[in-house]
Write an enzyme that holds these catalytic residues in place. Sequence first.
Site, short mmCIF file in Angstrom:
data_model
loop_
_atom_site.label_atom_id
_atom_site.label_comp_id
_atom_site.label_asym_id
_atom_site.label_seq_id
_atom_site.Cartn_x
_atom_site.Cartn_y
_atom_site.Cartn_z
N LEU A 100 0.86 -1.18 0.00
CA LEU A 100 0.00 0.00 0.00
C LEU A 100 0.90 1.23 0.00
CD1 LEU A 100 -2.85 -0.80 2.59
CD2 LEU A 100 -2.95 -0.91 0.09
N ASP A 101 0.42 2.30 -0.63
CA ASP A 101 1.17 3.54 -0.66
C ASP A 101 1.37 4.09 0.76
OD1 ASP A 101 1.11 3.33 -3.39
OD2 ASP A 101 -0.56 4.75 -3.63
N LEU A 102 2.33 4.98 0.89
CA LEU A 102 2.64 5.61 2.18
C LEU A 102 1.39 6.20 2.83
CD1 LEU A 102 4.87 6.70 4.16
CD2 LEU A 102 4.92 8.75 2.72
N THR A 104 -1.81 5.48 2.10
CA THR A 104 -2.98 4.61 2.05
C THR A 104 -3.04 3.76 3.31
OG1 THR A 104 -2.93 4.52 -0.36
CG2 THR A 104 -4.17 2.81 0.76
#
Length: 232
Positions: A100-102, A104
């Site tokens: 997951l993105d930073l 998210t």
Amino acid sequence: MRLDKFICDSIGLTRSQAGKAIRQGLVTLNDKKVKQAALQVIDNDVVCLDGAQLQLIGLRYFMLHKPDGYVCSTDDPDHPTVFMLLDEPLLDRLHTVGRLDLDTTGLVLITDDGQWSHRISSPKHHVAKTYRAWTADPIPASAVQQFADGVMLRNEKNLTLPAELKIIGECEALLTIQEGRYHQVKRMFAAIGNKVVQLHREKIGGVQLPDDLAVGEYRELSAEQLHLLQIK
């Protein structure tokens, strides 16, 4: 299994460290002090190091409620990693199933079973992932059909696979996708002229992020949840 390998797989020592402990007389096998690293350990054997009984660690499967600001990597010079939230031995053997993105939040699966994680994250298996997205602008009703038909992402050659969009509020929706392209959810909304301002993953396959799993907490997957994630 060799005695030195058993020790390594139990507590994460290197082979040389395990061998040194054996030579120093710190290891017993079935209550007898042993000094041969090549001795075989079989079922029901009891191995102790400095008086403490060792046990092999089997394959592990966890779910984590990822907070904002954490990265899904083992090491990062600029940000905390999700592995800092785990209190488990042999952390270096664990990895996240995808990322997951930073910024998210939400459901992350963590394991040391490489084959299992590959089956879940492999694009050919089309494991569904559901995200709750909040957008900068209102989401038009037409987006439901657009996402169902597939959209063309910037710098891509193929449409996205059919995705299910449920509009929850003026700027809030649930989006279920069957693939995992780079920043896919954000790029899908960008493709229809909108911007995701907050993103939260709620579900992978048949496994939902539990309401009672607080941000930053984790737990082992149950047998039922593992069954829901069986991919052939």
